[in-house]
Design an enzyme around this catalytic site. Structure first.
Site, PDB file in Angstrom:
ATOM      1  N   MET A  81       0.846  -1.179   0.000  1.00  0.00           N
ATOM      2  CA  MET A  81       0.000   0.000   0.000  1.00  0.00           C
ATOM      3  C   MET A  81       0.887   1.237   0.000  1.00  0.00           C
ATOM      4  O   MET A  81       1.743   1.388   0.872  1.00  0.00           O
ATOM      5  CB  MET A  81      -0.899   0.001   1.231  1.00  0.00           C
ATOM      6  CG  MET A  81      -1.887  -1.158   1.276  1.00  0.00           C
ATOM      7  SD  MET A  81      -3.005  -1.043   2.690  1.00  0.00           S
ATOM      8  CE  MET A  81      -1.852  -1.254   4.047  1.00  0.00           C
TER       9      MET A  81
ATOM     10  N   GLN B  62       6.998  -4.894  -4.612  1.00  0.00           N
ATOM     11  CA  GLN B  62       5.983  -4.572  -5.612  1.00  0.00           C
ATOM     12  C   GLN B  62       6.446  -3.377  -6.437  1.00  0.00           C
ATOM     13  O   GLN B  62       6.807  -2.344  -5.887  1.00  0.00           O
ATOM     14  CB  GLN B  62       4.637  -4.248  -4.969  1.00  0.00           C
ATOM     15  CG  GLN B  62       3.549  -4.037  -6.027  1.00  0.00           C
ATOM     16  CD  GLN B  62       2.202  -3.706  -5.444  1.00  0.00           C
ATOM     17  OE1 GLN B  62       1.914  -2.554  -5.162  1.00  0.00           O
ATOM     18  NE2 GLN B  62       1.360  -4.727  -5.264  1.00  0.00           N
TER      19      GLN B  62
ATOM     20  N   CYS C 295      -3.936  -1.049  -8.853  1.00  0.00           N
ATOM     21  CA  CYS C 295      -4.136   0.221  -8.169  1.00  0.00           C
ATOM     22  C   CYS C 295      -5.028   1.144  -8.998  1.00  0.00           C
ATOM     23  O   CYS C 295      -4.708   1.456 -10.140  1.00  0.00           O
ATOM     24  CB  CYS C 295      -2.811   0.906  -7.888  1.00  0.00           C
ATOM     25  SG  CYS C 295      -2.992   2.448  -6.954  1.00  0.00           S
TER      26      CYS C 295
ATOM     27  N   LYS D  53      -0.450  -8.557  -9.127  1.00  0.00           N
ATOM     28  CA  LYS D  53      -1.570  -8.118  -8.288  1.00  0.00           C
ATOM     29  C   LYS D  53      -2.564  -7.424  -9.200  1.00  0.00           C
ATOM     30  O   LYS D  53      -2.210  -6.476  -9.919  1.00  0.00           O
ATOM     31  CB  LYS D  53      -1.068  -7.145  -7.219  1.00  0.00           C
ATOM     32  CG  LYS D  53      -2.159  -6.445  -6.395  1.00  0.00           C
ATOM     33  CD  LYS D  53      -2.733  -7.366  -5.358  1.00  0.00           C
ATOM     34  CE  LYS D  53      -3.440  -6.619  -4.226  1.00  0.00           C
ATOM     35  NZ  LYS D  53      -4.436  -5.652  -4.618  1.00  0.00           N
TER      36      LYS D  53
ATOM     37  N   ASN E  83      -7.841 -11.235  -2.065  1.00  0.00           N
ATOM     38  CA  ASN E  83      -7.661  -9.944  -1.396  1.00  0.00           C
ATOM     39  C   ASN E  83      -8.974  -9.174  -1.456  1.00  0.00           C
ATOM     40  O   ASN E  83      -9.732  -9.314  -2.403  1.00  0.00           O
ATOM     41  CB  ASN E  83      -6.534  -9.171  -2.080  1.00  0.00           C
ATOM     42  CG  ASN E  83      -6.383  -7.749  -1.583  1.00  0.00           C
ATOM     43  OD1 ASN E  83      -6.365  -6.801  -2.361  1.00  0.00           O
ATOM     44  ND2 ASN E  83      -6.270  -7.559  -0.284  1.00  0.00           N
TER      45      ASN E  83
ATOM     46  N   GLY F 190      -4.734  -5.977   3.992  1.00  0.00           N
ATOM     47  CA  GLY F 190      -4.108  -4.670   3.870  1.00  0.00           C
ATOM     48  C   GLY F 190      -4.336  -3.805   5.081  1.00  0.00           C
ATOM     49  O   GLY F 190      -3.641  -3.895   6.080  1.00  0.00           O
ATOM     50  N   ARG F 191      -5.376  -2.976   5.014  1.00  0.00           N
ATOM     51  CA  ARG F 191      -5.591  -1.981   6.063  1.00  0.00           C
ATOM     52  C   ARG F 191      -5.941  -2.579   7.412  1.00  0.00           C
ATOM     53  O   ARG F 191      -5.672  -1.986   8.447  1.00  0.00           O
ATOM     54  CB  ARG F 191      -6.639  -0.969   5.599  1.00  0.00           C
ATOM     55  CG  ARG F 191      -6.019   0.063   4.674  1.00  0.00           C
ATOM     56  CD  ARG F 191      -6.981   0.775   3.778  1.00  0.00           C
ATOM     57  NE  ARG F 191      -6.243   1.719   2.932  1.00  0.00           N
ATOM     58  CZ  ARG F 191      -5.556   1.381   1.841  1.00  0.00           C
ATOM     59  NH1 ARG F 191      -5.514   0.126   1.465  1.00  0.00           N
ATOM     60  NH2 ARG F 191      -4.898   2.279   1.149  1.00  0.00           N
TER      61      ARG F 191
END
Length: 353
Positions: free
Chosen positions: A1, A55, A85, A125, A198, A221-222
């Site tokens: 991220m 990444q 993204c 990804k 994900n 992630g978060r």
């Protein structure tokens, strides 16, 4: 991220979990190529962070190849290309991020170039689709094309499509509906490939539910950033089946302080700053007694403390000893998010190039 999973957060995460795979924030290939005199700032990782995945972002084949070659010296365990993204900083700047999903041939060639210049496995990804290019067949075409043109065998799939116009990155994480069934259909239709799921998965219980359904891995992630102690504290035992490190947050902070004070100003004045290295600690006591006061005390201490040691000495006064020395809270056994997923799985009609 981006702006989140930097070296400092990954160091904290590794102190909590010894086995979870960690991903860097996205590093643009052109940055690596044009900063060869300053690569440590962007690519250096402590030995203790492994396993860790680099990444990268970009679409220029020459730059991606050169970036992979330069990254070899840093010993990453895998290189991942960001094709998911939706940020306008990324997707809106040429063929980049989620925009790349519209050109699977280019992604396949990019992955071939990265792999040819790297000593480690490569992965992609991605999302399940982009804008109105969101059918399951189109997703299969993307996966099949990339896998056919390159050695890529691992795909991390965010189970939402990306909307490149009209939604912010935050909205792209919540408004497009989750379609986990697409990921489980990929597992069925491409048994020779590995798929990590994900999106929307926030607890260790949900991680294990996904693994029991056949995914290769689960990316969080978060949730792992905003609740690191509750989320990562049980990963080693509940997911990897190894004994708990048995470490408390008091001990974690003692170890993290040594790391943090050693890197302040490493790349120039305030590069990184004390605020940069302490940022990941702000959520370490999420929902615990004293957590709000802890954040306010930390914010006040930034203004005059010159070391992480002095900052922690001041801020930790508001955290009770029983909180500092406690084990991670018991994992939440929440609803089964993948119940009946088999009834929703789409059938592959045809793969078109």
């Amino acid at each position: 991220m981006m702006d989140w999973t930097d070296n400092h957060y990954r160091t904290l995460a590794r102190l909590i979990s010894h086995h979870a795979w960690l991903y860097t924030e996205m590093v643009v290939a052109e940055t690596i190529v044009h900063q060869q005199h300053n690569l440590d700032k962007f690519l250096e990782i402590p030995e203790m962070q492994h396993p860790v995945v680099l990444q990268i972002g970009g679409s220029n084949l020459s730059n991606l190849a050169k970036a992979a070659e330069l990254a070899n010296a840093y010993g990453y365990d895998e290189i991942n290309l960001n094709c998911g993204c939706p940020s306008e900083r990324v997707a809106g700047h040429g063929c980049f991020g989620a925009q790349l999903m519209l050109n699977p041939k280019l992604v396949g060639e990019a992955m071939a170039s990265i792999s040819a210049n790297s000593d480690v496995p490569v992965s992609v990804k991605c999302r399940i689709g982009v804008d109105d290019h969101d059918t399951y067949d189109k997703l299969c075409t993307f996966i099949d094309t990339v896998a056919s043109l390159s050695p890529t065998r691992h795909f991390i799939v965010h189970a939402r499509k990306a909307l490149l116009k009209g939604l912010s990155p935050a909205e792209n994480r919540t408004i497009p509906p989750l379609k986990y069934e697409y990921v489980f259909s990929l597992i069925h239709d491409f048994p020779h490939l590995d798929f990590t799921i994900n999106g929307g998965i926030t607890t260790v219980h949900q991680v294990n539910s996904a693994l029991q359904k056949g995914v290769y891995g689960v990316m969080m992630g978060r949730a792992a950033y905003n609740t690191p102690w509750a989320t990562l504290g049980h990963v080693d035992t509940a997911v990897y089946g190894v004994p708990s490190p048995g470490i408390s947050r008091r001990q974690i902070l003692q170890q993290y302080q040594k790391y943090a004070d050693s890197v302040i100003g490493k790349y120039g004045t305030n590069k990184p700053s004390i605020r940069n290295v302490v940022k990941p600690l702000l959520h370490l006591f999420h929902s615990e007694p004293g957590a709000g006061v802890w954040k306010r005390r930390m914010d006040a201490a930034f203004r005059h403390c010159t070391s992480v040691q002095s900052l922690l000495d001041e801020a930790l006064e508001v955290i009770p000893d029983y909180v500092l020395d406690a084990s991670p809270p018991s994992p939440i056994s929440d609803d089964e998010p993948f119940a009946g997923i088999e009834m929703l799985m789409p059938q592959l009609q045809v793969i078109s190039s």
